[in-house]
Design a protein around this motif. Structure first.
Motif, PDB file in Angstrom:
ATOM      1  N   MET A 245      34.706  29.737  66.233  1.00 11.59           N
ATOM      2  CA  MET A 245      34.346  30.390  67.313  1.00 11.59           C
ATOM      3  C   MET A 245      32.924  31.028  67.442  1.00 11.59           C
ATOM      4  O   MET A 245      32.432  31.260  68.467  1.00 11.59           O
ATOM      5  N   ILE A 246      32.451  31.197  66.134  1.00  7.38           N
ATOM      6  CA  ILE A 246      31.081  31.453  66.080  1.00  7.38           C
ATOM      7  C   ILE A 246      29.971  30.599  65.471  1.00  7.38           C
ATOM      8  O   ILE A 246      30.310  30.107  64.193  1.00  7.38           O
ATOM      9  N   ASP A 247      28.796  30.291  65.812  1.00 10.42           N
ATOM     10  CA  ASP A 247      27.767  29.472  65.135  1.00 10.42           C
ATOM     11  C   ASP A 247      26.620  30.531  65.462  1.00 10.42           C
ATOM     12  O   ASP A 247      26.613  31.614  65.839  1.00 10.42           O
ATOM     13  N   GLY A 248      25.297  29.868  65.019  1.00 11.58           N
ATOM     14  CA  GLY A 248      24.303  30.702  65.195  1.00 11.58           C
ATOM     15  C   GLY A 248      23.863  31.172  66.398  1.00 11.58           C
ATOM     16  O   GLY A 248      23.181  32.236  66.743  1.00 11.58           O
ATOM     17  N   SER A 249      23.959  30.192  67.398  1.00 14.76           N
ATOM     18  CA  SER A 249      23.558  30.508  68.763  1.00 14.76           C
ATOM     19  C   SER A 249      24.409  31.619  69.365  1.00 14.76           C
ATOM     20  O   SER A 249      23.840  32.373  70.069  1.00 14.76           O
ATOM     21  N   TYR A 250      25.744  31.441  69.191  1.00 17.18           N
ATOM     22  CA  TYR A 250      26.687  32.495  69.659  1.00 17.18           C
ATOM     23  C   TYR A 250      26.255  33.993  69.012  1.00 17.18           C
ATOM     24  O   TYR A 250      26.412  35.138  69.406  1.00 17.18           O
ATOM     25  N   PHE A 251      25.994  33.872  67.665  1.00 21.00           N
ATOM     26  CA  PHE A 251      25.415  35.134  67.124  1.00 21.00           C
ATOM     27  C   PHE A 251      24.322  35.750  67.612  1.00 21.00           C
ATOM     28  O   PHE A 251      24.020  36.889  67.931  1.00 21.00           O
TER      29      PHE A 251
ATOM     30  N   LYS B  11      16.849  45.752  68.283  1.00 20.43           N
ATOM     31  CA  LYS B  11      17.262  44.645  67.321  1.00 20.43           C
ATOM     32  C   LYS B  11      17.245  45.361  65.890  1.00 20.43           C
ATOM     33  O   LYS B  11      17.922  45.359  65.087  1.00 20.43           O
ATOM     34  N   GLU B  12      16.332  46.234  65.643  1.00 17.41           N
ATOM     35  CA  GLU B  12      16.151  46.877  64.350  1.00 17.41           C
ATOM     36  C   GLU B  12      17.271  48.053  63.950  1.00 17.41           C
ATOM     37  O   GLU B  12      17.434  48.383  62.936  1.00 17.41           O
ATOM     38  N   ASN B  13      17.885  48.436  65.388  1.00 23.86           N
ATOM     39  CA  ASN B  13      19.134  49.431  64.985  1.00 23.86           C
ATOM     40  C   ASN B  13      20.273  48.748  65.026  1.00 23.86           C
ATOM     41  O   ASN B  13      21.324  49.527  65.437  1.00 23.86           O
ATOM     42  N   ILE B  14      20.501  47.481  64.947  1.00 21.86           N
ATOM     43  CA  ILE B  14      21.650  46.700  64.743  1.00 21.86           C
ATOM     44  C   ILE B  14      22.047  46.256  63.185  1.00 21.86           C
ATOM     45  O   ILE B  14      21.160  45.828  62.860  1.00 21.86           O
ATOM     46  N   LEU B  15      23.218  46.458  62.915  1.00 20.86           N
ATOM     47  CA  LEU B  15      23.503  46.051  61.513  1.00 20.86           C
ATOM     48  C   LEU B  15      24.502  45.528  61.621  1.00 20.86           C
ATOM     49  O   LEU B  15      25.843  45.686  61.905  1.00 20.86           O
ATOM     50  N   PRO B  16      24.452  43.703  61.317  1.00 19.78           N
ATOM     51  CA  PRO B  16      25.761  42.987  61.485  1.00 19.78           C
ATOM     52  C   PRO B  16      26.537  42.931  60.342  1.00 19.78           C
ATOM     53  O   PRO B  16      25.957  43.016  59.279  1.00 19.78           O
ATOM     54  N   ILE B  17      27.802  42.952  60.451  1.00 17.24           N
ATOM     55  CA  ILE B  17      28.444  42.426  59.573  1.00 17.24           C
ATOM     56  C   ILE B  17      29.462  41.435  59.688  1.00 17.24           C
ATOM     57  O   ILE B  17      30.068  41.276  60.900  1.00 17.24           O
TER      58      ILE B  17
ATOM     59  N   ASP C 283      31.029  30.430  59.213  1.00 16.87           N
ATOM     60  CA  ASP C 283      30.267  29.385  58.387  1.00 16.87           C
ATOM     61  C   ASP C 283      28.961  30.191  57.726  1.00 16.87           C
ATOM     62  O   ASP C 283      28.442  31.454  57.919  1.00 16.87           O
ATOM     63  N   ALA C 284      28.499  29.299  56.887  1.00 19.14           N
ATOM     64  CA  ALA C 284      27.316  29.842  56.126  1.00 19.14           C
ATOM     65  C   ALA C 284      26.127  30.316  56.998  1.00 19.14           C
ATOM     66  O   ALA C 284      25.264  31.131  56.538  1.00 19.14           O
ATOM     67  N   SER C 285      25.978  29.433  58.128  1.00 19.00           N
ATOM     68  CA  SER C 285      24.810  29.768  58.903  1.00 19.00           C
ATOM     69  C   SER C 285      24.838  31.167  59.234  1.00 19.00           C
ATOM     70  O   SER C 285      23.853  31.717  59.831  1.00 19.00           O
TER      71      SER C 285
ATOM     72  N   VAL D  31      22.999  36.926  59.582  1.00 18.17           N
ATOM     73  CA  VAL D  31      23.616  38.373  59.046  1.00 18.17           C
ATOM     74  C   VAL D  31      22.598  38.667  57.660  1.00 18.17           C
ATOM     75  O   VAL D  31      22.082  39.868  58.075  1.00 18.17           O
ATOM     76  N   GLY D  32      22.393  38.063  56.804  1.00 16.49           N
ATOM     77  CA  GLY D  32      21.603  38.256  55.658  1.00 16.49           C
ATOM     78  C   GLY D  32      20.019  38.428  55.796  1.00 16.49           C
ATOM     79  O   GLY D  32      19.610  39.679  55.755  1.00 16.49           O
ATOM     80  N   GLU D  33      19.671  37.833  57.025  1.00 20.45           N
ATOM     81  CA  GLU D  33      18.253  38.072  57.488  1.00 20.45           C
ATOM     82  C   GLU D  33      18.098  39.196  58.040  1.00 20.45           C
ATOM     83  O   GLU D  33      17.154  39.829  58.242  1.00 20.45           O
ATOM     84  N   MET D  34      19.281  39.777  58.889  1.00 22.24           N
ATOM     85  CA  MET D  34      19.003  40.820  59.530  1.00 22.24           C
ATOM     86  C   MET D  34      19.392  42.135  58.735  1.00 22.24           C
ATOM     87  O   MET D  34      19.499  43.386  59.243  1.00 22.24           O
TER      88      MET D  34
END
Length: 331
Positions: free
Chosen positions: A89-95, A109-115, A121-123, A128-131
């Motif tokens: 349901m989610i890929d890199g573009s949807y993220f 953007k710097e005030n968003i913490l993704p979990i 998917d690994a992508s 998430v890791g990059e952010m």
């Protein structure tokens, strides 16, 4: 001449430097052939610690990827590279679109913490890791979200809206789902992507009422991927391993109805244990893998022509692993 798949699988496991692993949701005949069984992250970690260079993973695609992310030196094959509907349901573009939605509503953007839930998917894990974000599982999501909030940032939780909302509710936090009603990131603590597990959506409030009317005093135990309306009225909510422990620790005479995948419930204690559904809640993709598939995959190693190998590029491995390491660092 017909092939005795069980005998051939056992022969190949003895002759090859391979470990067969199976997720709890696999069908019985496949599950019984595994050297290691468990839940997704547990399996990946045990594969890393295992001495064999080859892993044959009976599960769904993101699980094989998780082994490659944690242990890139392993050769990972899957009898069926089945897709997890939620992960798809989610890929890199949807993220990226979800991040853009929050930015559009005034969240830098710097005030968003993704979990991200491990079921992704690994992508997505890599983004998430990059952010600076983290992975979570259904057993540690509470702890991961709690730690994330210490940063003072808004939590973007992907892909399972139910898991995000259920843990937000349990913590007394406000949540909203992008694309569902009025979702203002400024008014919510946890902003969820609109993904879900189709199997866990099968369990309803009506199912709970049916069992409680039929068996007064019955316990209701459900997975946090279930709808919030079901989770709110359950007696126990927990991950796969937590559900197993809860049910096994009950008095043998205590009736319990369990809201999770059928193959798992079927392997729990036989007496006084029910599936919380009027239909058979099987994960269709988890049940794709057959004994023949497992045999053919092992045989391909013997023949020197491995099939269905999982490949993850180095950039994705680096940042997805970073997101996983951040999670594992939280005690």
């Amino acid at each position: 001449m017909s092939i005795d798949y069980r005998a051939e699988i056992n022969r190949l496991k003895e002759e090859l430097d391979v470990t067969v692993v199976a997720h709890y949701y696999q069908r019985d005949e496949v599950f019984e052939m595994a050297d290691i069984t468990g839940d997704s992250l547990e399996l990946a970690r045990r594969c890393k610690a295992d001495k064999n260079p080859w892993v044959v993973f009976a599960g769904v695609g993101f699980m094989g990827q998780s082994v490659k992310v944690i242990a890139p030196e392993k050769r990972v094959l899957m009898p069926k590279i089945a897709c997890c509907a939620m992960a798809r349901m989610i890929d890199g573009s949807y993220f990226d679109e979800s991040v853009a939605y929050m930015v559009k509503h005034g969240i830098a953007k710097e005030n968003i913490l993704p979990i991200t839930y491990i079921n992704s998917d690994a992508s997505v894990k890599a983004k998430v890791g990059e952010m600076g974000g983290m992975v979570c599982t259904s057993s540690n999501a509470y702890k991961i979200i709690e730690k994330g909030l210490e940063s003072g940032k808004k939590i973007l939780f992907v892909p399972d809206r139910c898991l995000g909302q259920n843990f937000a509710n349990s913590m007394g936090l406000k949540s909203c789902v992008i694309g569902v009603g009025e979702c203002d990131p400024n008014e919510a603590d946890v902003i969820c992507f609109n993904g879900f597990c189709s199997v866990h959506q099968l369990f309803t409030v009506e199912d709970v009422a049916f069992y409680r009317n039929k068996y007064p005093g019955i316990k209701i135990a459900v997975h946090p991927e279930c709808d919030t309306s079901v989770v709110k009225i359950a007696d126990f909510v927990g991950s796969t391993s937590q559900l197993i422990k809860y049910v096994n620790d009950l008095d043998p005479e205590q009736k319990v109805a369990v809201g999770t995948e059928y193959n798992l419930v079927h392997r729990m204690r036989e007496k006084n244990t029910y599936v919380l559904s009027s239909t058979k809640p099987e994960c269709p993709t988890m049940n794709e893998t057959t004994l023949e598939d497992l045999y053919l995959t092992l045989k391909s190693i013997e023949d020197g022509n491995p099939i269905n190998e999982i490949v993850v590029d180095p950039h994705t491995v680096k940042y997805a692993n970073l997101a996983l390491e951040r999670m594992l660092a939280i005690k």
